[in-house]
Design a protein around this motif. Structure first.
Motif, short mmCIF file in Angstrom:
data_model
loop_
_atom_site.label_atom_id
_atom_site.label_comp_id
_atom_site.label_asym_id
_atom_site.label_seq_id
_atom_site.Cartn_x
_atom_site.Cartn_y
_atom_site.Cartn_z
N UNK A 280 -23.80 -1.43 4.88
CA UNK A 280 -24.98 -2.23 4.91
C UNK A 280 -24.89 -3.24 3.86
N UNK A 281 -26.03 -3.93 3.71
CA UNK A 281 -25.71 -5.11 2.39
C UNK A 281 -25.36 -4.55 1.09
N UNK A 282 -25.73 -3.43 0.95
CA UNK A 282 -25.38 -3.12 -0.44
C UNK A 282 -24.90 -1.48 -0.57
N UNK A 283 -24.20 -0.95 0.62
CA UNK A 283 -23.64 0.54 0.73
C UNK A 283 -22.86 0.60 1.43
N UNK A 284 -21.81 1.76 1.25
CA UNK A 284 -20.83 2.13 2.21
C UNK A 284 -21.16 3.62 2.41
N UNK A 285 -21.21 4.06 3.62
CA UNK A 285 -21.43 5.34 3.73
C UNK A 285 -20.44 6.13 4.72
N UNK A 286 -19.41 6.99 3.67
CA UNK A 286 -18.33 7.44 4.39
C UNK A 286 -18.69 8.70 5.26
N UNK A 287 -18.06 9.04 6.28
CA UNK A 287 -18.30 10.12 7.03
C UNK A 287 -17.36 11.14 7.06
N UNK A 288 -17.59 12.52 6.95
CA UNK A 288 -16.64 13.44 6.60
C UNK A 288 -15.48 13.51 7.70
N UNK A 289 -14.28 13.81 7.34
CA UNK A 289 -13.06 13.69 8.12
C UNK A 289 -12.34 14.59 7.79
N UNK A 290 -11.85 15.81 8.35
CA UNK A 290 -11.07 16.91 7.75
C UNK A 290 -9.87 16.68 7.62
N UNK A 291 -9.06 16.00 8.52
CA UNK A 291 -7.39 15.87 8.85
C UNK A 291 -6.92 14.50 8.88
N UNK A 292 -7.33 13.69 7.71
CA UNK A 292 -6.66 12.22 7.70
C UNK A 292 -5.22 12.08 7.67
N UNK A 293 -4.93 11.14 8.45
CA UNK A 293 -3.42 10.85 8.51
C UNK A 293 -2.84 10.04 7.49
N UNK A 294 -1.46 10.15 7.11
CA UNK A 294 -0.92 9.40 6.04
C UNK A 294 -0.85 8.06 6.74
N UNK A 295 -0.77 7.17 5.76
CA UNK A 295 -0.37 5.65 5.93
C UNK A 295 0.47 5.12 5.01
N UNK A 296 0.73 3.96 5.09
CA UNK A 296 1.67 3.06 4.21
C UNK A 296 1.03 2.04 3.57
N UNK A 297 1.03 2.07 2.24
CA UNK A 297 0.11 1.04 1.18
C UNK A 297 1.09 0.04 0.68
N UNK A 298 0.81 -1.16 0.52
CA UNK A 298 1.42 -2.06 -0.41
C UNK A 298 0.47 -3.06 -1.22
N UNK A 299 0.52 -2.72 -2.35
CA UNK A 299 -0.32 -3.65 -3.22
C UNK A 299 0.02 -5.03 -3.39
N UNK A 300 -1.06 -5.70 -3.05
CA UNK A 300 -0.95 -7.37 -3.43
C UNK A 300 -2.14 -7.91 -3.75
N UNK A 301 -1.87 -9.22 -4.33
CA UNK A 301 -3.32 -9.91 -5.12
C UNK A 301 -4.25 -9.97 -3.92
N UNK A 302 -5.48 -9.90 -4.45
CA UNK A 302 -6.54 -10.22 -3.34
C UNK A 302 -6.56 -11.27 -2.37
N UNK A 303 -6.98 -11.24 -1.26
CA UNK A 303 -7.52 -9.94 -0.75
C UNK A 303 -6.70 -8.74 -0.19
N UNK A 304 -5.43 -8.57 -0.76
CA UNK A 304 -4.56 -7.66 -0.24
C UNK A 304 -5.16 -6.18 -0.78
N UNK A 305 -4.40 -5.10 -0.72
CA UNK A 305 -4.76 -3.81 -1.22
C UNK A 305 -4.62 -3.93 -2.67
N UNK A 306 -5.68 -3.49 -3.32
CA UNK A 306 -5.71 -3.68 -4.98
C UNK A 306 -4.80 -2.60 -5.76
#
Length: 419
Positions: A280-306
């Motif tokens: 919403x304008x000022x919230x994030x509502x995360x829903x339950x997830x029992x088996x999340x999958x692995x991913x690859x992350x690469x940090x970068x300056x914003x707007x990349x992954x912090x």
């Protein structure tokens, strides 16, 4: 030294959490308030050891500063000459202490400070700050653990290209340029949300700053800045940390007082992992997830992954389904949390600036230590889902960046105490 004791796994984690003001926004804005002799009022300033240290540094200059328990802070720099700063113990605790250089140099023509410290996550020299000051006409001297900058006839606007989009250098040069003679253009500037917040504050003081949020920022100098009342933006890293804690448990959480767009890179990766959420304008509502999958992350300056969410995300991947990879491109020493996670049963191998994570079914409680701010947050996230008791030492690192952390975790159902 105090420690956190967490009994896991936390099986009833969930609820709502209100996110505090941004530490990384409050610190440069506190420094920028020194551009005026009038009293500025800042709201939503988090109560943290880092903001306490910055307040002590500002007091050390001879300025008046007052804060109440509700997050409001008043800063008055009604001085004709700042006092000489000699307390290395304060500057050694806080990397952002270097930000007091710019308002003092711009307003008074001279500043001398001990070289700053902070988290030991890699070499973070202040050469980009000093090169920028020099380009604006300042003379720089270094030696005996101090750095001094002087511009007796004032700073002069110029064009500055940053070799790397450093957040701190961008902030310092933005502040200095407000009282420079002429126009300053900062190219390859950082464009984090905290940069935009600083620009909004400077404009509210009578400055002229355009382009914040892009890689080119233009500041037209003026002769005088005035007071401003300003509300600090929410802390996107705190919000991301709580979201990751919930994700690691497969639980839901609603983070309030947050700008969802500031967490777009994290939300994109969570979607890839199989999570769903509502914003919403000022919230994030995360829903339950029992088996999340692995991913690859690469940090970068914003707007990349912090990079400030890298350690916490690695904790999440340690129990996700499959193999993941994290590549750290910002700081060379930001894998100090890996041996501590492995003590808890994580399977992580490193090669250069890459970490390879094999997801395991369970972690186990252990005695570990926080080596820096975000590493400590990662260990807390791991302890929440670990079997048994975890003791996290050196928590002074964690409390540099998370306001009322224990209380907020308790309200979310965590069995945690500080002793």
């Amino acid at each position: 030294m105090a420690k956190y004791i967490i009994n896991g796994p936390c099986e009833n984690f969930g609820g709502n959490v209100k996110i505090s003001g941004s530490k990384n926004s409050a610190l440069p804005i506190m420094a920028a308030a020194l551009l005026s002799e009038e009293e500025s009022v800042l709201d939503n300033v988090p109560h943290l050891s880092d903001t306490d240290v910055m307040a002590e540094i500002i007091k050390g200059l001879g300025c008046d500063i007052y804060r109440d328990k509700h997050g409001s802070m008043r800063i008055s720099a009604n001085i004709t000459k700042p006092k000489r700063l000699r307390d290395y113990s304060l500057f050694s605790k806080l990397r952002a202490s270097v930000l007091v250089m710019s308002p003092c140099l711009a307003r008074f023509g001279n500043v001398r400070i001990p070289l700053p410290g902070g988290c030991k996550i890699g070499a973070r020299p202040i050469d980009l700050h000093l090169k920028g000051f020099a380009a604006m006409g300042a003379k720089i001297k270094q030696g005996h653990g101090f750095v001094e900058a002087s511009a007796k006839n004032g700073l002069v606007g110029t064009r500055i290209y940053l070799d790397f989009p450093s957040v701190g250098a961008t902030e310092n040069l933005m502040i200095a340029a407000c009282l420079a003679n002429g126009t300053t253009t900062i190219e390859n500037a950082a464009n984090e949300p905290e940069i935009i917040d600083l620009a909004d504050f400077l404009c509210g003081m009578g400055g002229s700053v355009t382009g914040a949020g892009s890689d080119t920022i233009i500041i037209k100098g003026t002769t005088r800045m005035h007071k401003n009342n300003h509300k600090i933006i929410p802390d996107r890293i705190e919000a991301g940390t709580f979201i990751i804690c919930a994700a690691g448990l497969g639980s839901g959480i609603k983070t309030e007082n947050i700008e969802p767009l500031h967490l777009k890179p994290l939300l994109a990766k969570l979607t890839e992992m199989g999570f769903m959420f509502e914003t919403g304008l000022d919230f994030i509502d995360l829903k339950p997830c029992q088996k999340p999958k692995s991913v690859d992350i690469k940090t970068l300056p914003y707007p990349g992954f912090p990079t400030d969410l890298q350690a916490q995300t690695m904790s999440l991947l340690s129990t996700s389904d499959g193999n993941g990879m994290v590549v750290e491109t910002i700081f060379e020493n930001r894998f100090a949390h890996i041996p501590e996670l492995c003590r808890m049963g994580a399977k992580i191998k490193t090669e250069g600036n890459a970490a390879f994570i094999e997801g395991v079914k369970r972690l186990s409680g252990a005695e570990v230590k926080a080596t820096d701010l975000r590493a400590g947050a990662a260990l807390v996230a791991a302890a929440l889902k670990a079997d048994g008791t975890s003791k996290i030492h050196d928590i002074e690192h964690i409390e540099r960046g998370y306001e009322n952390f224990v209380e907020k975790l308790k309200n979310l159902g965590v069995d945690i105490k500080k002793e």
